[in-house]
Write an enzyme that holds these catalytic residues in place. Sequence first.
Site, PDB file in Angstrom:
ATOM      1  N   ASP B  10      58.147 -59.756 -36.299  1.00  0.00           N
ATOM      2  CA  ASP B  10      59.464 -60.141 -35.804  1.00  0.00           C
ATOM      3  C   ASP B  10      59.254 -60.820 -34.455  1.00  0.00           C
ATOM      4  OD1 ASP B  10      62.267 -60.284 -35.462  1.00  0.00           O
ATOM      5  OD2 ASP B  10      62.296 -58.411 -34.352  1.00  0.00           O
ATOM      6  N   SER B  11      60.270 -61.517 -33.982  1.00  0.00           N
ATOM      7  CA  SER B  11      60.180 -62.113 -32.656  1.00  0.00           C
ATOM      8  C   SER B  11      60.125 -61.049 -31.565  1.00  0.00           C
ATOM      9  CB  SER B  11      61.387 -63.021 -32.423  1.00  0.00           C
ATOM     10  OG  SER B  11      62.573 -62.288 -32.610  1.00  0.00           O
ATOM     11  N   TYR B  42      63.634 -65.951 -30.809  1.00  0.00           N
ATOM     12  CA  TYR B  42      63.415 -67.196 -31.542  1.00  0.00           C
ATOM     13  C   TYR B  42      64.725 -67.948 -31.800  1.00  0.00           C
ATOM     14  CZ  TYR B  42      58.572 -65.909 -32.863  1.00  0.00           C
ATOM     15  OH  TYR B  42      57.236 -65.596 -32.872  1.00  0.00           O
ATOM     16  N   GLY B  43      65.838 -67.245 -31.697  1.00  0.00           N
ATOM     17  CA  GLY B  43      67.125 -67.739 -32.177  1.00  0.00           C
ATOM     18  C   GLY B  43      67.490 -69.148 -31.742  1.00  0.00           C
ATOM     19  N   CYS B  73      61.939 -61.084 -39.193  1.00  0.00           N
ATOM     20  CA  CYS B  73      62.750 -61.855 -38.242  1.00  0.00           C
ATOM     21  C   CYS B  73      63.596 -62.833 -39.063  1.00  0.00           C
ATOM     22  CB  CYS B  73      61.822 -62.614 -37.301  1.00  0.00           C
ATOM     23  SG  CYS B  73      62.629 -63.845 -36.274  1.00  0.00           S
ATOM     24  N   THR B  75      65.290 -65.475 -38.112  1.00  0.00           N
ATOM     25  CA  THR B  75      65.065 -66.882 -37.775  1.00  0.00           C
ATOM     26  C   THR B  75      63.776 -67.379 -38.421  1.00  0.00           C
ATOM     27  OG1 THR B  75      66.144 -66.397 -35.674  1.00  0.00           O
ATOM     28  CG2 THR B  75      65.020 -68.493 -35.863  1.00  0.00           C
ATOM     29  N   GLU B 152      70.815 -53.453 -28.105  1.00  0.00           N
ATOM     30  CA  GLU B 152      69.667 -53.134 -27.245  1.00  0.00           C
ATOM     31  C   GLU B 152      70.071 -52.345 -26.008  1.00  0.00           C
ATOM     32  OE1 GLU B 152      66.953 -56.282 -26.369  1.00  0.00           O
ATOM     33  OE2 GLU B 152      66.499 -56.621 -28.482  1.00  0.00           O
ATOM     34  N   CYS B 184      71.051 -59.293 -39.670  1.00  0.00           N
ATOM     35  CA  CYS B 184      70.273 -59.236 -38.427  1.00  0.00           C
ATOM     36  C   CYS B 184      69.689 -57.843 -38.318  1.00  0.00           C
ATOM     37  CB  CYS B 184      71.167 -59.542 -37.225  1.00  0.00           C
ATOM     38  SG  CYS B 184      70.333 -59.303 -35.629  1.00  0.00           S
ATOM     39  N   THR B 185      68.425 -57.771 -37.951  1.00  0.00           N
ATOM     40  CA  THR B 185      67.755 -56.463 -37.928  1.00  0.00           C
ATOM     41  C   THR B 185      68.285 -55.541 -36.830  1.00  0.00           C
ATOM     42  OG1 THR B 185      66.013 -57.517 -36.624  1.00  0.00           O
ATOM     43  CG2 THR B 185      65.608 -57.224 -38.972  1.00  0.00           C
ATOM     44  N   HIS B 186      69.055 -56.079 -35.889  1.00  0.00           N
ATOM     45  CA  HIS B 186      69.645 -55.210 -34.862  1.00  0.00           C
ATOM     46  C   HIS B 186      70.910 -54.504 -35.357  1.00  0.00           C
ATOM     47  CE1 HIS B 186      67.024 -57.287 -32.026  1.00  0.00           C
ATOM     48  NE2 HIS B 186      67.435 -56.526 -31.057  1.00  0.00           N
TER      49      HIS B 186
END
Lengths: 277, 277
Positions: B10-11, B42-43, B73, B75, B152, B184-186
Amino acid sequence: VINQPIGVFDSGIGGLSVVKEIQRLLPHEEILYFGDTERVPYGEKSPETIQRFSSQIAELLLSRGVKALVVACHTASAFALDQIQASFPVPAIGVISCGVAACAKVNSVAHIGVIGTRATIRSNLYQLLLRKQLPQVKVTAAPCPLFVPLAEEGYWEREASHLIARDYLTPLKEAGVDTLLLGCTHYPLLRPLIQQAMGPEVRLVDSATATAQSLLLLLDQGDLRKRSGEGAINCIVSDNPDRFRTVGSLFLGRPIEQIELCSASSRANEKEHIAAH
Amino acid sequence: VINQPIGVFDSGIGGLSVVKEIQRLLPHEEILYFGDTERVPYGEKSPETIQRFSSQIAELLLSRGVKALVVACHTASAFALDQIQASFPVPAIGVISCGVAACAKVNSVAHIGVIGTRATIRSNLYQLLLRKQLPQVKVTAAPCPLFVPLAEEGYWEREASHLIARDYLTPLKEAGVDTLLLGCTHYPLLRPLIQQAMGPEVRLVDSATATAQSLLLLLDQGDLRKRSGEGAINCIVSDNPDRFRTVGSLFLGRPIEQIELCSASSRANEKEHIAAH
């Protein structure tokens, strides 16, 4: 030399709020801005990485003939300004020491609050410099990590932003802060919101305006100030000029026209870095 | 080969939510995670840059002997998965196609909403793949750029986050979305908040869980699945392991112990890149 541009750099877009203030105060100066959009943000990177990136950018700007350097990135200003001042043959200033100098000029300060990104506050540099220059003044620092994305997303007056500002700033207000230093180039966009959370009696000092004032003094000292002609802003970014154009215009308060794409970590730069170690 | 690790990248930190789901479903597998914390996010980077970074990371993971690659990721999954599948000798999957496959399995879908970062939504890949696989289904996409910093910063249940979620999600709810893909992984961290904004009748499909399920199928197809022994997670980051340890533990739901520091843009890698062009 006088006709050479002033080099300003930041990890990304935020430094344009410094450019805006420079242009207001020094309208005849040419400005060459570098935004390291390929490697933004610097905030959570290590000091060594920040120093390497900053040197690469300073080198690039010097190769374009700038007469002075403005480190408009708080993280780079915290970790790389000394090294830049020692390694490059033009005068250099950074947003942090300029913000501190501006605080020293405010009348009857007893308790300064400093807000910034987590990295800026953790670097402790604002706090150290303030305590050194103003030993009788109390200093309280608080990171406000969500202010940068809120500023970039245009959440300048939303209820959610007011709530977050209150989360961050109420402890400072209750601690009796009388002067608040905006220690991040994104924060001027949220100024009304911050003023409201702190109350009207608290004075806000903004590091972007402070940096433009310090630059004026620096240019006058070195007899480097340009006094006629129309100043222009040229921008170089290391990635994604389109996004820079859109969001950057918010920071600058007017459209950005000239944007060049150029990496600071070019092979030439990387080779010199490798050779130097 | 069976005993070789699975490479996940992932980024930055977010891909650990995918790792968490892989470990839940495939507890015997070794996982080697790479987080490109030096170059995150990376977005807003260009497709060419994202492809170059992704190839460098895939090369690094291959040099460590991984048996399969998971592009965690969004992106990189949007812009670099095809290239990775074509250039490297191990099977590779990405979060986007896995999320789409999971949507195709949901019963009686009529209108899918997709949320993600601005870059993911702008890439249009989710929308294209969903329309291709489910031509009778309506698709509405919406970027939710503040969700990543809110996740985050631990703003998972705050009133400010509810207000922002309502800003982003009310249009989707009013449009009649019955299934919402968390692209999105978040976003799994904000799942309760998102569910509340959408209402209890809307089904949430989470790309992290979907990717773990696709990986299980992929390993079984290639006879690559490890069926005994305790799996371990080893992490490599390109900068700032301390921050990765702190925030990453939130994503993984348990402490991270082993973290190695290693740049993907090493001289060797850069040289190969230069030679290849």
